[in-house]
Design a protein around this motif. Structure first.
Motif, short mmCIF file in Angstrom:
data_model
loop_
_atom_site.label_atom_id
_atom_site.label_comp_id
_atom_site.label_asym_id
_atom_site.label_seq_id
_atom_site.Cartn_x
_atom_site.Cartn_y
_atom_site.Cartn_z
N GLU A 14 0.77 -1.08 0.02
CA GLU A 14 -0.03 -0.07 0.04
C GLU A 14 1.02 1.24 0.12
N ILE A 15 2.09 1.08 -0.03
CA ILE A 15 2.98 2.31 0.21
C ILE A 15 3.20 2.87 -1.33
N SER A 16 2.66 4.03 -1.57
CA SER A 16 2.93 4.68 -2.74
C SER A 16 4.27 5.12 -3.14
N THR A 17 4.62 5.22 -4.21
CA THR A 17 5.89 5.47 -4.79
C THR A 17 5.81 6.97 -5.43
N ASP A 18 4.60 7.45 -5.62
CA ASP A 18 4.30 8.88 -5.99
C ASP A 18 4.33 9.86 -4.93
N ILE A 19 4.10 9.66 -3.80
CA ILE A 19 4.25 10.64 -2.52
C ILE A 19 4.87 9.91 -1.45
N VAL A 20 5.30 10.73 -0.58
CA VAL A 20 6.05 10.08 0.67
C VAL A 20 5.01 9.60 1.59
N VAL A 35 13.08 7.23 1.13
CA VAL A 35 13.22 8.33 0.32
C VAL A 35 14.58 8.89 0.13
N THR A 36 14.96 9.19 -1.03
CA THR A 36 16.30 9.70 -1.33
C THR A 36 16.33 11.26 -1.49
N VAL A 37 17.07 11.86 -0.44
CA VAL A 37 17.10 13.47 -0.78
C VAL A 37 18.40 13.82 -1.04
N LEU A 38 18.57 15.28 -1.63
CA LEU A 38 19.83 15.76 -1.74
C LEU A 38 19.84 17.09 -0.71
N ASP A 39 21.04 16.97 -0.11
CA ASP A 39 21.10 18.34 0.83
C ASP A 39 21.61 19.07 -0.13
N LEU A 40 20.90 20.32 -0.41
CA LEU A 40 21.39 21.27 -1.18
C LEU A 40 22.37 22.10 -0.90
N GLU A 41 22.71 22.29 0.39
CA GLU A 41 23.78 22.98 0.86
C GLU A 41 25.11 22.15 0.72
N PHE A 42 25.18 20.92 0.94
CA PHE A 42 26.30 20.20 1.02
C PHE A 42 26.49 19.26 -0.31
N ASN A 43 25.52 19.38 -1.12
CA ASN A 43 25.38 18.43 -2.22
C ASN A 43 25.73 16.96 -1.87
N GLU A 44 24.94 16.62 -0.75
CA GLU A 44 25.17 15.09 -0.42
C GLU A 44 23.64 14.36 -0.55
N GLU A 45 23.76 13.04 -1.06
CA GLU A 45 22.38 12.43 -0.88
C GLU A 45 22.55 11.61 0.27
N THR A 93 17.64 26.57 9.06
CA THR A 93 16.86 25.47 8.22
C THR A 93 17.76 25.05 7.13
N ILE A 94 17.31 23.70 6.81
CA ILE A 94 18.25 23.15 5.91
C ILE A 94 17.19 22.62 4.76
N LYS A 95 17.61 22.69 3.34
CA LYS A 95 16.98 22.55 2.38
C LYS A 95 17.36 21.18 1.69
N TYR A 96 16.27 20.42 1.41
CA TYR A 96 16.38 19.04 0.63
C TYR A 96 15.65 18.98 -0.44
N LYS A 97 16.27 18.54 -1.37
CA LYS A 97 15.31 17.93 -2.64
C LYS A 97 15.15 16.26 -2.74
N ILE A 98 13.89 16.07 -2.83
CA ILE A 98 13.49 14.61 -3.11
C ILE A 98 13.96 14.03 -4.42
N LYS A 99 14.72 13.24 -4.30
CA LYS A 99 15.36 12.51 -5.64
C LYS A 99 14.53 11.41 -6.18
N ALA A 100 14.18 10.32 -4.96
CA ALA A 100 13.30 9.25 -5.18
C ALA A 100 12.62 8.80 -4.08
N ILE A 101 11.39 8.01 -4.52
CA ILE A 101 10.61 7.58 -3.40
C ILE A 101 10.48 6.10 -3.74
N MET A 102 10.79 5.03 -2.65
CA MET A 102 10.72 3.90 -2.95
C MET A 102 9.85 3.17 -1.81
N ARG A 103 9.96 1.74 -1.99
CA ARG A 103 9.03 0.76 -0.89
C ARG A 103 9.92 0.41 -0.33
#
Length: 158
Positions: free
Chosen positions: A81-87, A93-103, A148-158
């Motif tokens: 039942e876990i969607s890969t469309d929304i968290v 969830v794979t995220v990118l730390d926008l300040e340090f460019n770290e996944e 505040t830390i900014k992250y960009k969502i790169k991938a959503i998986m089960r």
């Protein structure tokens, strides 16, 4: 007062059930044996071993009650039942730390299962709250002690 739902993965449920069983079957007996042994020393008014064993028994019974309440209010997260469309709870969830460019990769779990060292973050944590309901490509702001830390969502998986 109504008890709140406790979100658990099947693995988390099994872990709590095993802890409860261990507490009821093994640890209760160990504590009872220590109390019995301490009573054998005689006068309990100045018996540190007895006091310590009674305190341990109270803590154990409190933990057993807490585990039973969590299991009673458990909501099991079904992988199917876990969607890969929304968290959602249960998402990886794979995220990118926008300040340090770290996944970074996190699994969103209920608070009972959270373990940051294993990459399992609570749905109630600032990061978990920020990610829930978001999609790939979204940028989220997470309040941290340093700002505040900014992250960009790169991938959503089960």
């Amino acid at each position: 007062m109504t008890e709140k739902e406790v979100f658990l993965t099947p693995e988390g449920l099994e872990k709590l059930e095993m802890e409860l069983e261990e507490a009821k079957v093994v640890k209760r007996k160990e504590v009872a044996d220590r109390i019995k042994q301490a009573l054998a020393f005689g006068d309990i008014s100045e018996n540190a071993e007895y006091d310590q064993a009674k305190n341990e028994q109270a803590k154990l019974e409190e933990r057993i009650a807490k585990l039973e309440a969590m299991l009673r209010n458990a909501v099991i997260i079904d992988d199917d039942e876990i969607s890969t469309d929304i968290v959602s709870i249960g998402s990886r969830v794979t995220v990118l730390d926008l300040e340090f460019n770290e996944e970074l990769e996190y699994t969103i779990v209920g608070s009972a299962e959270a373990d940051p060292f294993e990459g399992k973050i609570s749905n109630e944590s600032p990061m978990g709250k920020a990610l829930l309901g978001r999609k790939v490509g979204d940028t989220v702001n997470v309040q941290a002690p340093d700002g505040t830390i900014k992250y960009k969502i790169k991938a959503i998986m089960r």
